[in-house]
Design a protein around this motif. Sequence first.
Motif, short mmCIF file in Angstrom:
data_model
loop_
_atom_site.label_atom_id
_atom_site.label_comp_id
_atom_site.label_asym_id
_atom_site.label_seq_id
_atom_site.Cartn_x
_atom_site.Cartn_y
_atom_site.Cartn_z
N GLU A 150 -9.42 2.58 -3.52
CA GLU A 150 -9.32 3.87 -2.87
C GLU A 150 -8.36 3.76 -1.69
O GLU A 150 -8.20 2.69 -1.09
N ARG A 151 -7.71 4.84 -1.36
CA ARG A 151 -6.70 4.84 -0.31
C ARG A 151 -7.25 4.31 1.01
O ARG A 151 -6.61 3.49 1.68
N SER A 152 -8.43 4.77 1.39
CA SER A 152 -9.00 4.36 2.68
C SER A 152 -9.28 2.87 2.72
O SER A 152 -9.07 2.21 3.75
N GLU A 153 -9.73 2.30 1.60
CA GLU A 153 -9.99 0.86 1.58
C GLU A 153 -8.69 0.08 1.65
O GLU A 153 -8.61 -0.95 2.35
N ALA A 154 -7.67 0.53 0.95
CA ALA A 154 -6.38 -0.16 0.99
C ALA A 154 -5.85 -0.22 2.42
O ALA A 154 -5.38 -1.27 2.89
N VAL A 155 -5.95 0.89 3.14
CA VAL A 155 -5.51 0.92 4.54
C VAL A 155 -6.32 -0.04 5.39
O VAL A 155 -5.78 -0.80 6.20
N ALA A 156 -7.65 -0.04 5.20
CA ALA A 156 -8.52 -0.92 5.99
C ALA A 156 -8.19 -2.39 5.74
O ALA A 156 -8.16 -3.19 6.68
N LEU A 157 -7.92 -2.75 4.50
CA LEU A 157 -7.60 -4.14 4.17
C LEU A 157 -6.26 -4.55 4.78
O LEU A 157 -6.10 -5.66 5.29
N LEU A 158 -5.29 -3.65 4.74
CA LEU A 158 -3.98 -3.97 5.31
C LEU A 158 -4.05 -4.08 6.84
O LEU A 158 -3.36 -4.90 7.44
N GLU A 195 -6.63 -5.19 8.34
CA GLU A 195 -7.23 -6.51 8.52
C GLU A 195 -6.15 -7.59 8.42
O GLU A 195 -6.19 -8.59 9.15
N ARG A 196 -5.19 -7.37 7.55
CA ARG A 196 -4.08 -8.32 7.42
C ARG A 196 -3.26 -8.38 8.71
O ARG A 196 -2.90 -9.48 9.18
N VAL A 197 -2.98 -7.23 9.28
CA VAL A 197 -2.22 -7.18 10.54
C VAL A 197 -2.97 -7.93 11.64
O VAL A 197 -2.38 -8.69 12.41
N ALA A 198 -4.29 -7.73 11.70
CA ALA A 198 -5.09 -8.42 12.71
C ALA A 198 -5.04 -9.93 12.50
O ALA A 198 -4.96 -10.71 13.47
N GLY A 199 -5.08 -10.37 11.26
CA GLY A 199 -4.99 -11.79 10.95
C GLY A 199 -3.66 -12.37 11.37
O GLY A 199 -3.60 -13.48 11.92
N LEU A 200 -2.59 -11.63 11.13
CA LEU A 200 -1.26 -12.09 11.54
C LEU A 200 -1.15 -12.19 13.06
O LEU A 200 -0.55 -13.13 13.60
N ALA A 201 -1.78 -11.23 13.76
CA ALA A 201 -1.75 -11.26 15.23
C ALA A 201 -2.51 -12.47 15.75
O ALA A 201 -2.07 -13.14 16.70
N GLY A 202 -3.64 -12.78 15.11
CA GLY A 202 -4.40 -13.95 15.52
C GLY A 202 -3.64 -15.24 15.28
O GLY A 202 -3.68 -16.17 16.10
N TRP A 203 -2.96 -15.31 14.14
CA TRP A 203 -2.16 -16.49 13.82
C TRP A 203 -1.03 -16.65 14.83
O TRP A 203 -0.77 -17.75 15.34
N ARG A 204 -0.36 -15.56 15.16
CA ARG A 204 0.73 -15.60 16.13
C ARG A 204 0.22 -16.09 17.49
O ARG A 204 0.87 -16.91 18.16
N ALA A 205 -0.95 -15.58 17.87
CA ALA A 205 -1.51 -15.97 19.16
C ALA A 205 -1.82 -17.46 19.21
O ALA A 205 -1.63 -18.11 20.24
N SER A 206 -2.30 -18.00 18.08
CA SER A 206 -2.61 -19.44 18.06
C SER A 206 -1.35 -20.27 18.18
O SER A 206 -1.36 -21.35 18.79
N VAL A 207 -0.23 -19.79 17.61
CA VAL A 207 1.04 -20.51 17.73
C VAL A 207 1.55 -20.47 19.16
O VAL A 207 2.02 -21.47 19.72
N GLU A 235 5.20 -6.20 10.86
CA GLU A 235 6.03 -5.00 10.84
C GLU A 235 6.05 -4.38 9.45
O GLU A 235 5.92 -3.16 9.28
N TRP A 236 6.23 -5.22 8.43
CA TRP A 236 6.24 -4.72 7.05
C TRP A 236 4.90 -4.09 6.69
O TRP A 236 4.84 -3.01 6.08
N THR A 237 3.81 -4.75 7.07
CA THR A 237 2.48 -4.25 6.72
C THR A 237 2.20 -2.92 7.41
O THR A 237 1.65 -1.99 6.80
N ARG A 238 2.58 -2.80 8.67
CA ARG A 238 2.38 -1.53 9.38
C ARG A 238 3.19 -0.41 8.73
O ARG A 238 2.74 0.75 8.66
N GLY A 239 4.37 -0.73 8.22
CA GLY A 239 5.17 0.27 7.52
C GLY A 239 4.48 0.73 6.25
O GLY A 239 4.47 1.94 5.93
N LEU A 240 3.91 -0.21 5.51
CA LEU A 240 3.20 0.14 4.29
C LEU A 240 1.97 1.00 4.61
O LEU A 240 1.70 1.99 3.93
#
Length: 213
Positions: free
Chosen positions: A113-121, A123-135, A167-172
């Motif tokens: 469903e559209r809402s779930e796809a957005v929520a998962l993406l 979550e992906r952005v949050a994961g990328l931010a956490g990874w960036r912060a650890s670096v 950036e790509w994920t936020r665009g999607l």
Amino acid sequence: MSAIRLLVLGAVRQHGRAHGYQVRNDLEYWGAHEWSNAKPGSIYHALKQMAKQGLLVAHETAPSIAGGPPRTEYEITERGTEEYLALLRAALTAYDQKMDVLSAGIGFIVDLERSEAVALLKERVAGLAGWRASVTEYYTPEDGPESLGHIGEIMNMWVHSADAGAEWTRGLIARIEGGAYTFAGEGDPFVGVLAEGEENPYATGVQDPGDND
């Protein structure tokens, strides 16, 4: 996580019931043989393996009236559907997987469903931010990679990768929230598989022993 299981389960699910060569043909039609490990041998092995695991059910068919050999057709089970959706959700959220896993996930994203796809993406952005912060606990991008010698180029690459991925994920996300594409429950889905006998312009044409199974 391997992309092949997600790709094969998704292809069978879209057909409802398909033999191995149909699955191979679909994956070549999507170009998956170029960006993943979806080669004929791995496709046919995955079909047989997942049938043994109860994710698919194998149906033996009679020879065709044109004289073709009997084939084994596969149909996804309830367990297989659960596995498929779990793999799909993991592919869309996991930031540390290979590109083929994310590519497979995007290829099947409209099965959610559209809402779930957005929520998962998101979550992906949050994961990328956490990874960036650890670096950046060890590396300050503003100081440049030279501050850590040539090893700093590795961390610089990671930071750029995290930024580009986010950036790509936020665009999607923006496109999906803006109404792009047809998601589950919204109407007739996009048809991304070939009909029986339809010519595949992207087929490799390389013969494999499993093609006639």
